[in-house]
Motif scaffolding. Sequence first.
Motif, short mmCIF file in Angstrom:
data_model
loop_
_atom_site.label_atom_id
_atom_site.label_comp_id
_atom_site.label_asym_id
_atom_site.label_seq_id
_atom_site.Cartn_x
_atom_site.Cartn_y
_atom_site.Cartn_z
N GLN A 74 0.85 -1.18 0.00
CA GLN A 74 0.00 0.00 0.00
C GLN A 74 0.89 1.23 0.00
N ASP A 75 0.74 2.04 -1.02
CA ASP A 75 1.49 3.27 -1.17
C ASP A 75 0.52 4.43 -1.27
N PRO A 76 0.93 5.61 -0.81
CA PRO A 76 0.03 6.78 -0.86
C PRO A 76 -0.46 7.03 -2.29
N GLY A 77 -1.76 7.18 -2.45
CA GLY A 77 -2.35 7.48 -3.74
C GLY A 77 -2.46 6.30 -4.68
N MET A 78 -1.94 5.12 -4.27
CA MET A 78 -1.94 3.95 -5.17
C MET A 78 -2.91 2.87 -4.70
N GLY A 79 -3.39 2.97 -3.50
CA GLY A 79 -4.27 1.92 -3.00
C GLY A 79 -3.51 0.64 -2.72
N LEU A 80 -4.24 -0.44 -2.58
CA LEU A 80 -3.65 -1.76 -2.32
C LEU A 80 -3.36 -2.45 -3.65
N ARG A 81 -2.13 -2.86 -3.82
CA ARG A 81 -1.74 -3.54 -5.05
C ARG A 81 -1.26 -4.96 -4.72
N GLU A 103 -10.86 -6.12 -17.86
CA GLU A 103 -10.16 -5.99 -16.58
C GLU A 103 -11.05 -5.26 -15.57
N ASP A 104 -11.10 -5.83 -14.37
CA ASP A 104 -11.93 -5.21 -13.33
C ASP A 104 -11.35 -3.87 -12.90
N GLN A 105 -12.23 -2.91 -12.66
CA GLN A 105 -11.79 -1.59 -12.18
C GLN A 105 -12.71 -1.11 -11.09
N VAL A 106 -12.11 -0.48 -10.09
CA VAL A 106 -12.88 0.09 -8.98
C VAL A 106 -12.39 1.51 -8.74
N THR A 107 -13.32 2.44 -8.73
CA THR A 107 -12.98 3.82 -8.42
C THR A 107 -13.82 4.28 -7.24
N GLN A 108 -13.28 5.21 -6.45
CA GLN A 108 -14.00 5.72 -5.30
C GLN A 108 -13.97 7.24 -5.30
N SER A 109 -15.08 7.81 -4.86
CA SER A 109 -15.14 9.27 -4.75
C SER A 109 -15.97 9.65 -3.54
N PRO A 110 -15.66 10.82 -2.92
CA PRO A 110 -14.49 11.63 -3.24
C PRO A 110 -13.22 10.98 -2.72
N GLU A 111 -12.09 11.57 -3.08
CA GLU A 111 -10.81 11.07 -2.57
C GLU A 111 -10.70 11.35 -1.07
N ALA A 112 -11.18 12.51 -0.66
CA ALA A 112 -11.17 12.89 0.75
C ALA A 112 -12.44 13.66 1.06
N LEU A 114 -15.10 -8.77 -5.90
CA LEU A 114 -14.66 -10.13 -6.17
C LEU A 114 -15.39 -10.60 -7.41
N ASP A 115 -14.62 -11.07 -8.42
CA ASP A 115 -15.28 -11.50 -9.65
C ASP A 115 -15.35 -13.02 -9.73
N TYR A 116 -15.92 -13.52 -10.82
CA TYR A 116 -16.11 -14.95 -10.96
C TYR A 116 -14.81 -15.71 -11.17
N GLY A 117 -13.74 -14.98 -11.49
CA GLY A 117 -12.43 -15.62 -11.58
C GLY A 117 -11.69 -15.61 -10.25
N GLN A 118 -12.38 -15.26 -9.18
CA GLN A 118 -11.81 -15.16 -7.84
C GLN A 118 -10.76 -14.04 -7.74
N ASN A 119 -10.85 -13.06 -8.63
CA ASN A 119 -9.98 -11.89 -8.54
C ASN A 119 -10.59 -10.87 -7.60
N PHE A 120 -9.75 -10.36 -6.71
CA PHE A 120 -10.19 -9.41 -5.69
C PHE A 120 -9.51 -8.09 -5.99
N VAL A 121 -10.28 -7.05 -6.31
CA VAL A 121 -9.70 -5.76 -6.73
C VAL A 121 -10.18 -4.65 -5.81
N PHE A 122 -9.23 -3.89 -5.28
CA PHE A 122 -9.55 -2.80 -4.37
C PHE A 122 -9.62 -1.46 -5.08
#
Lengths: 113, 109
Positions: A37-44, B1-10, B91-99
């Motif tokens: 986990q790095d700042p601005g990069m999230g968990l990789r 490819e799975d993608q996850v975005t979150q808002s706001p950043e802070a 978590l997708d059907y390929g058991q990939n976990f993306v944050f």
Amino acid sequence: NAGVTQTPKFQVLKTGQSMTLQCAQDMNHEYMSWYRQDPGMGLRLIHYSVGAGITDQGEVPNGYNVSRSTTEDFPLRLLSAAPSQTSVYFCASRIGGRNYGYTFGSGTRLTVV
Amino acid sequence: EDQVTQSPEALRLQEGESSSLNCSYTVSGLRGLFWYRQDPGKGPEFLFTLYSAGEEKEKERLKATLTKKESFLHITAPKPEDSATYLCAVLDYGQNFVFGPGTRLSVLP
């Protein structure tokens, strides 16, 4: 239950040194993973394992090695530390093949100088 | 490819000021969406799992909801102790976990 235990909590290495980050879980979870986990990069994801004897690469595997000889332990080896590996490392485990989330350890803060 | 975005950043809130955090995702096949709370210097702590659109889960001042493309974490009348980074993951059907990258929440007294 202790959950997921990581050691050490803090470590400072010199460039070129090698070391092993330890991770152990007592929940009989099949899946285990290492994240950084790095700042601005999230968990990789670095490496993961779906069971004893089975490992695979994640998103950022270069410079790291893993093995899984038992269900409980999943150590992460830094082969020749570089400043770019300065980060916080988390080990996590979960039940395999089911829709359950990860349980995380408390992390190892690594600084490479 | 799975993608996850979150808002706001802070997000900075006054104590008692309700708000929502957003998690948008693109996944080949969703098996589950997870919310975690992370305090400084600690590992992520599991909060909720949502499995299908329309599902809701609640815990104290937090409520998580799920649609086909996003999830919301609603915080009602937050307190300073709710300050943390909130992560979502799929978590997708390929058991990939993306944050996702997380939302850093600060609740001021």
